[in-house]
Scaffold this active site. Structure first.
Site, PDB file in Angstrom:
ATOM      1  N   HIS A  76      -1.617   0.850  -2.454  1.00 29.36           N
ATOM      2  CA  HIS A  76      -1.182   2.161  -1.939  1.00 29.36           C
ATOM      3  C   HIS A  76      -1.971   2.507  -0.679  1.00 29.36           C
ATOM      4  O   HIS A  76      -1.429   2.998   0.301  1.00 29.36           O
ATOM      5  CB  HIS A  76      -1.434   3.252  -2.977  1.00 29.36           C
ATOM      6  CG  HIS A  76      -0.469   3.275  -4.122  1.00 29.36           C
ATOM      7  ND1 HIS A  76       0.897   3.351  -3.943  1.00 29.36           N
ATOM      8  CD2 HIS A  76      -0.663   3.253  -5.461  1.00 29.36           C
ATOM      9  CE1 HIS A  76       1.490   3.384  -5.137  1.00 29.36           C
ATOM     10  NE2 HIS A  76       0.561   3.309  -6.069  1.00 29.36           N
ATOM     11  N   HIS A  83      -4.092  -2.554  -7.513  1.00 23.99           N
ATOM     12  CA  HIS A  83      -2.915  -1.689  -7.416  1.00 23.99           C
ATOM     13  C   HIS A  83      -3.159  -0.528  -6.451  1.00 23.99           C
ATOM     14  O   HIS A  83      -2.414  -0.323  -5.489  1.00 23.99           O
ATOM     15  CB  HIS A  83      -2.579  -1.170  -8.819  1.00 23.99           C
ATOM     16  CG  HIS A  83      -1.445  -0.198  -8.860  1.00 23.99           C
ATOM     17  ND1 HIS A  83      -0.224  -0.505  -9.407  1.00 23.99           N
ATOM     18  CD2 HIS A  83      -1.335   1.084  -8.430  1.00 23.99           C
ATOM     19  CE1 HIS A  83       0.587   0.529  -9.302  1.00 23.99           C
ATOM     20  NE2 HIS A  83      -0.068   1.521  -8.719  1.00 23.99           N
ATOM     21  N   GLU A  84      -4.222   0.221  -6.715  1.00 29.94           N
ATOM     22  CA  GLU A  84      -4.487   1.397  -5.883  1.00 29.94           C
ATOM     23  C   GLU A  84      -4.777   0.990  -4.442  1.00 29.94           C
ATOM     24  O   GLU A  84      -4.429   1.699  -3.506  1.00 29.94           O
ATOM     25  CB  GLU A  84      -5.655   2.218  -6.456  1.00 29.94           C
ATOM     26  CG  GLU A  84      -5.437   2.741  -7.879  1.00 29.94           C
ATOM     27  CD  GLU A  84      -4.116   3.470  -8.081  1.00 29.94           C
ATOM     28  OE1 GLU A  84      -3.553   4.001  -7.104  1.00 29.94           O
ATOM     29  OE2 GLU A  84      -3.629   3.500  -9.233  1.00 29.94           O
TER      30      GLU A  84
HETATM   31 ZN    ZN Z   1       0.819   3.306  -8.129  1.00 26.57          ZN
END
Ligand code: ZN
Length: 735
Positions: free
Chosen positions: A531, A527-528
């Site tokens: 980003h 997830h990170e």
């Molecule tokens: Zn997030």
């Protein structure tokens, strides 16, 4: 799929972005703006004097490091304040120069010029903000208390500068005649809107009150975060009787022994804390119910203990002041103010969306309770007639998972060694985008735990630098997030490469084993990383980005779809001792269990979303008593007592000290997008380069430089549908 505490520094608002979120700096050190060289017109005597007095301060001269990364080996606590003060002076001078321009306002001399202000400040403040989150100390905390209101005042000085606004408005009013490009028009509209939302149209009395509110809010937000960190560090559960370790696997016992040793406790003691990597395994395996209760209670009572670190009043005050601010600006509520900029647009739309999901979720959660209770009834150690409570959920869920799927956390972890998961992400990024990751052990870092990688394109061009910091420390706030020491931009047509950061609180290595991640942690890492990819790929002529908060999880959550794909597991999920690839049976079990426990996961998340919306949609002051308010809201939606909202108000950092107020729903709103987007990959092949190229070109590179809806349409060819999300969560309504 698990949603978690991700906070990014992607902020809506071009003007304020320059002041405290985005960072940009020339990569060419010879012309670095941080040198105090006379790049800025009309430097005040104070600024010149400060530059001379701080000649040894790393922020005042070229870094002289590879890729112009911050020289952490030279940066000391005392360097931040002079740098931030100088940054404020320089940006004020830059703004003065725009206002003093005798030429008629144009896009170039006003809007683009404003976009270029504040680089010195961003540079220092981004490093300061990152360290304050990831590696703080008493001095930095004191500094944050001092600089937060200073920076709020500075932003108001710009946002409420009438002459500046007059120039912005002059350009905005003739926008239809300017023949601007898409990106220019987007920047102009957002700049104008930021001024209006910042109070530019208010009368003098209201402007003065707004300034007061912004000061107070900035200080309260720092206070809230400080209290959460202190509360998280304050609690310790020390076990000195071996019998109290009943049920815990050897790896968990070893972790607790290591933690005890690190804390200076004598041999023969085991330490558990309410940091998630310590708490979750205990709740998952411990057969000592009173101890589970003690630990979980300490966790969900954070900030609600009636002592000096109590956040009940802080939260209540923040919500009340936000409400007042919104009404001052002409909005019905803080949520109405925030949501205007989001895809959802109104609180009604968000509440309707959440309500639509809540009903089937609650139903599913109740079914799960029944199954867990049945299991508990059969457990001789549970105590006769014991009723399932929140501290029992992890234990019986894990047992049920073993019973239904013969799958257990400790059998999986050996295949998710941290370095292997990291290399799996690297491999995925190479397959999708051709990226290469080169470790840079010699680059300066702010803590020995940090790993630094240079990221390169397939053709060898430099893309950016990535800092990754994985394990919990008392100096780090909880959760996981991605940010940046510097965001990508262009200086005179040359790309300034970004420096992205990933900060997590993953399971630590022990004396006998490397860091072995839970499947949740592996998912969080992906997830990170998503980003960070958006940060690394970012392209745009201007430094400002305006991202609808409820689309900000698209780049991150789409990455989660790959984590357990058998084709990718085969690449990275290798046993940390034998090197053996994860067995097919285990992968199949993992696949079959994907929807397991979704009622709980979704319910605790949605409850927090609803709590967030309740705090921020009240027409007047939401509450006079935080705990009572929360109970009333949770009672109103029928939240079952076996589930605690993912964040209770007193430690809901996302909304009270992060950027997610009236926006915690963003994860599940974005999920409509990421599930739909991933279907494009499933249709063409999950490693399809053409689909990946299109996703990069249409969504990731221009993220924040135009409306997400238009970008998405170019990628997908159609509007996103909710079907993928419902399927992903097992919430399809059975007709
Ligand atoms: Zn997030």
């Amino acid at each position: 799929m698990t949603r978690h505490a991700a906070i990014t520094l992607v902020l809506a608002g071009s003007l304020f972005l320059a002041a405290f979120a985005a960072v940009a700096c020339k990569s060419d050190e010879s012309q670095a703006p941080a040198s105090g060289a006379p790049a800025t017109p009309a430097l005040s005597p104070e600024a010149v004097a400060a530059a001379a007095a701080n000649a040894e301060n790393p922020f005042f001269k070229p870094y002289g490091t590879p890729h112009n990364v911050p020289p952490f080996d030279l940066i000391k606590n005392e360097h931040f304040l002079p740098a931030i003060e100088q940054g404020i002076r320089l940006e004020a001078a830059e703004v003065d120069a725009i206002v003093a321009n005798r030429k008629k306002p144009t896009f170039e001399n006003t809007i683009a010029a404003l976009d270029r202000t504040g680089i010195f400040l961003s540079e220092a403040n981004a490093v300061f903000g990152a360290l304050q989150g990831a590696n703080t100390n008493d001095e930095l905390q004191a500094l944050a208390r001092k600089t937060a209101p200073m920076l709020a005042a500075h932003r108001d000085d710009i946002g409420l500068n009438e002459k500046l606004f007059a120039r912005v408005k002059a350009v905005y009013d003739k926008r239809d005649t300017l023949d601007l490009g898409r990106e220019e028009l987007f920047l102009l509209e957002n700049t104008y809107r930021d001024f209006v939302r910042g109070g530019a149209l208010l009368d003098a009395a209201r402007k003065a009150r707004l300034r007061e509110l912004n000061q107070e809010l900035a200080s309260l937000s720092v206070k809230f975060g400080e209290n959460v960190l202190a509360e998280t560090n304050a609690f310790q559960m020390v076990i000195d009787d071996k019998a109290d370790l009943a049920g815990l696997p050897p790896s968990v016992v070893a972790m607790a022994a290591a933690a005890a040793k690190q804390s200076g406790l004598a041999d023969g003691k085991w330490l558990f804390t309410i940091h998630v990597p310590s708490m979750t395994p205990f709740l998952t395996y411990s057969e000592r119910r009173p101890l589970r209760e003690k630990l979980h209670r300490a966790y969900f009572m954070k900030g609600d203990n009636g002592d000096a670190r109590d956040n009940k009043d802080v939260a209540r005050k923040i919500a009340a002041l936000r409400g007042e601010k919104a009404r001052l600006l002409g909005y019905a509520s803080h949520a109405a103010f925030v949501l205007e900029n989001n895809m959802a647009k109104t609180p009604e739309k968000v509440n309707e969306f959440l309500a639509q999901l809540w009903e089937p979720t609650l139903l599913k959660a109740r079914e799960e309770v029944a199954a867990l209770q049945a299991l508990m009834d059969r457990d001789p150690k549970a105590g006769r007639g014991a009723k399932l409570a929140s501290w029992d959920w992890w234990l019986y869920t894990e047992r049920l998972r073993q019973e239904k799927y013969a799958l257990d956390d400790s059998a999986l972890r050996p295949y998710f060694k941290l370095d292997n998961v990291r290399d799996g992400i690297f491999a995925l990024c190479e397959k999708l985008y051709g990226l290469k990751f080169i470790e840079k052990p010699d680059l300066p870092r702010y803590h020995p735990d940090v790993q630094v990688f240079e990221v390169r394109e397939a053709d060898g061009r430099h893309t950016g630098v990535l800092y990754m910091d994985f394990h919990p420390r008392p100096s780090k706030r909880s959760g996981a997030w991605s940010g940046a020491f510097r965001r990508a931009s262009y200086e005179k047509g040359v790309r300034v490469p970004p420096i992205s950061t990933i900060t997590c609180n993953f399971t630590r290595p022990t004396a006998d084993a490397p860091a072995l991640l839970s499947t949740d942690e592996a998912e969080t890492f992906f997830h990170e990383f998503g980003h960070s990819l958006a940060t690394l790929f970012s392209q745009g002529r201007y430094r400002s980005r305006t991202v609808a908060r409820d689309s900000v999880e698209l780049p991150s959550q789409i990455m989660e779809h790959w984590v357990f794909e058998p084709e990718l597991l085969a690449v990275y999920a290798k046993h940390y001792q034998t090197g053996e690839t994860i067995p097919v049976e285990l992968v199949q079990k993992l696949e079959k269990s994907q929807l397991f426990n979704q009622g709980f996961v979704t319910a605790e998340y949605l409850a927090a979303c609803i709590l967030d919306m309740a705090w921020h949609t009240a027409p007047g002051e939401a509450a006079t008593d935080t705990r009572q308010f929360e109970n009333q809201i949770m009672g109103g939606i029928g939240l079952i007592p076996e589930i605690v909202p993912r964040y209770r108000s007193t430690y809901f950092s996302h909304i009270f000290s992060g950027g997610y107020s009236a926006g915690y729903y963003a994860y599940i709103w974005s999920e409509v997008l990421d599930c739909d987007a991933y279907e494009a990959f499933e249709e063409k092949g999950i490693f399809d380069r053409a689909t990946a190229d299109s996703f990069r070109k249409n969504v990731l590179e221009p993220f924040g430089t135009e409306e997400i809806g238009a970008q998405y349409l170019r990628f997908r060819g159609s509007e996103p549908k909710i079907d993928g999300l419902l399927k992903n969560r097992g919430l399809e309504v059975k007709k």
